[in-house]
Design an enzyme around this catalytic site. Structure first.
Site, PDB file in Angstrom:
ATOM      1  N   ARG A 138      -6.166  -0.648  -2.559  1.00  0.00           N
ATOM      2  CA  ARG A 138      -6.785   0.496  -1.877  1.00  0.00           C
ATOM      3  C   ARG A 138      -8.290   0.569  -2.154  1.00  0.00           C
ATOM      4  O   ARG A 138      -9.038   1.057  -1.311  1.00  0.00           O
ATOM      5  CB  ARG A 138      -6.108   1.790  -2.309  1.00  0.00           C
ATOM      6  CG  ARG A 138      -4.741   1.901  -1.688  1.00  0.00           C
ATOM      7  CD  ARG A 138      -4.108   3.225  -1.966  1.00  0.00           C
ATOM      8  NE  ARG A 138      -2.931   3.372  -1.126  1.00  0.00           N
ATOM      9  CZ  ARG A 138      -1.864   4.088  -1.439  1.00  0.00           C
ATOM     10  NH1 ARG A 138      -1.833   4.739  -2.577  1.00  0.00           N
ATOM     11  NH2 ARG A 138      -0.847   4.169  -0.624  1.00  0.00           N
ATOM     12  N   GLY A 183       4.912   1.364   4.287  1.00  0.00           N
ATOM     13  CA  GLY A 183       6.073   1.606   3.429  1.00  0.00           C
ATOM     14  C   GLY A 183       6.696   0.356   2.844  1.00  0.00           C
ATOM     15  O   GLY A 183       6.006  -0.577   2.442  1.00  0.00           O
ATOM     16  N   GLY A 229       3.421   7.489   5.098  1.00  0.00           N
ATOM     17  CA  GLY A 229       3.657   8.653   5.961  1.00  0.00           C
ATOM     18  C   GLY A 229       2.715   8.692   7.152  1.00  0.00           C
ATOM     19  O   GLY A 229       3.120   9.033   8.264  1.00  0.00           O
TER      20      GLY A 229
END
Ligand code: AMP
Length: 430
Positions: free
Chosen positions: A68, A387, A410
């Site tokens: 990330r 996911g 999500g």
């Protein structure tokens, strides 16, 4: 009042340069047009607040996966090269009771300094007078990382006053935190009301590019591979993609709900008994629309849910191969693998969301591995939509053979459901 006990040991430290990355070029493809893009901003000598997703996994204070952070580097470097005074903000984890060392962004600041090859200052807080002074002292090309925004409950409540303080004296906001764009929080939505311009960063733009635009305009046949535990989690995605897909391939535990609804015995497999009607409706709907809806022909089953347990493959359902009472399905079977792989080979666009079985357990992972390989081998545009399928693709070392892997869980699901994400909706229209 100093609400942040970290101030004592964190003390706005400057993290030194350890190593240097070469400049990562921004993407060469055109960015989606509807929202202001980072490429259109003039940031020379201007304070820019950028929301990033630095919610990295940590173990004993060390980052175990820095994906990330590296994913945000192109946008950060672009703004620094453009002469911005850059203020970064992010959440990390789910701190329950205000500030704590456990959820400090300190390790992130260290890693970011290494990746950028320049100093990264970490503020001891995300708002307040000290932070305002640090922001005011920034020079063009310098970076300040604010402490975890979730040390304040106001962040998740999208509190207007907190958002205003976070915006501070910045006139420009950039959101590159795709993973939290489905939440209307102060740092993703609220802050946009207190700046003049709000733009998407490269990472955000790329996610929208693939999960919205490329799927909309994808070449046919468009094959959607869905797996995972529950039909109920994916029903809205299935409904939304019915308008676009030619074929659905269904694996994972959700297949047993469909098979039970069709009247087959599924033993003690995971099932949603309250979704049987819904499963039948989906099957009827697909048939009425002329969409191929492929369920696994056979199933790998076990009596013990553990690695190394004995497994068997049933005969095809249509040939009497049901799952015995004290056995449970844990993966798709060999015929299903062959049929699904053949279908994938002729696809031109593929979206994959959800594993075919319990891929976390070695002896139950074959189906997911085979499907991941089939997607990797296919010449289609391959998009892995967030996911557990992302975890699977990484686990099998096939990540570099996919065209696009979403960084959101999500957020990707909500986009695929056809919803507008609050963090995207709030950006400046062009
Ligand atoms: P999801 O988060 O809905 O994509 O579901 C992913 C989870 O579903 C993974 O942890 C898998 O282990 C689990 N899963 C997939 N197939 C099965 C199965 N046949 N039985 C039990 N769990 C499964």
């Amino acid at each position: 009042m100093d609400r942040n006990p970290l101030a004592t040991f964190c003390d706005n430290r400057v993290f030194p340069v350890v190593s240097c990355l070469t400049f990562v070029s921004p993407p060469s493809y055109p960015l989606p047009m509807a929202k202001l893009s980072i490429q259109s901003l003039d940031v020379q000598n201007k304070e820019v607040l950028m929301r990033v997703d630095f919610n990295v996994p940590l173990k004993h204070g060390a980052i175990t996966d820095d994906t990330r952070i590296t994913a945000a580097v192109p946008s950060i470097q672009h703004l620094l090269k453009g002469g911005a005074k850059l203020v970064l903000c992010s959440h990390l984890g789910r701190p329950k009771a205000g500030a704590s060392a456990e959820f400090s962004l300190q390790p992130v600041a260290v890693r970011l300094a290494e990746l950028l090859g320049q100093e990264v200052k970490l503020a001891a807080d995300s708002i307040g007078e000290e932070v305002a002074a640090l922001r005011a002292g920034l020079q063009a090309g310098q970076v300040l990382l604010l402490e975890n925004t979730r040390f304040y409950p106001e962040e998740e409540k999208n509190d207007a006053d907190f958002a205003k303080q976070l915006a501070g004296s910045a006139d420009i906001f950039v959101n590159d935190a795709f993973g939290t764009a489905h939440r209307a929080h102060a740092s993703t939505e609220g802050v946009t009301h207190y700046v003049k311009q709000s733009a998407m960063g490269f990472l955000m733009a790329r996610e929208l590019e693939y999960l919205v635009y490329k799927l909309d305009q994808g070449e046919r046949p468009f094959v959607v591979i869905m797996g995972g535990a529950k039909v109920s989690d994916k029903i809205q995605v299935i409904n939304s993609l019915m308008a676009k897909a030619d074929t659905f391939i269904i694996g994972g535990a959700m297949a047993y709900t469909f098979r039970k609804a069709q009247g087959y015995k599924i033993g003690k497999s995971l099932v949603e008994n309250d979704k049987l009607e819904l499963a039948l409706d989906i099957l009827k709907n697909a048939e009425a629309k002329g969409i191929r809806f492929l369920l696994p022909a056979d199933t790998r089953i076990t009596q013990e849910f553990k690695d190394g347990a004995e497994t068997r493959v049933t005969a095809a359902y249509t040939e009497g191969g049901e799952i015995p009472d004290d056995w449970e399905g844990i993966d798709i079977g060999t015929q299903a693998i062959a049929e699904f792989s053949k279908e994938i080979a002729s696809a031109k666009t593929i979206l994959w969301n959800g594993p075919m079985g319990v891929f976390e357990i070695g002896s139950f992972a074959e189906g997911t591995r085979a499907i991941a390989q089939a997607v990797a081998d296919s010449a289609a545009l391959s998009i892995v939509g967030g996911g557990d399928s992302v975890t699977a693709v990484n686990k099998f070392g096939l990540d570099d053979q996919m065209n696009f892997i979403s960084t959101g869980g999500g957020a990707s699901l909500e986009l695929l459901e056809g919803k507008e994400l609050p963090g995207v909706a709030a950006l400046t229209n062009v």
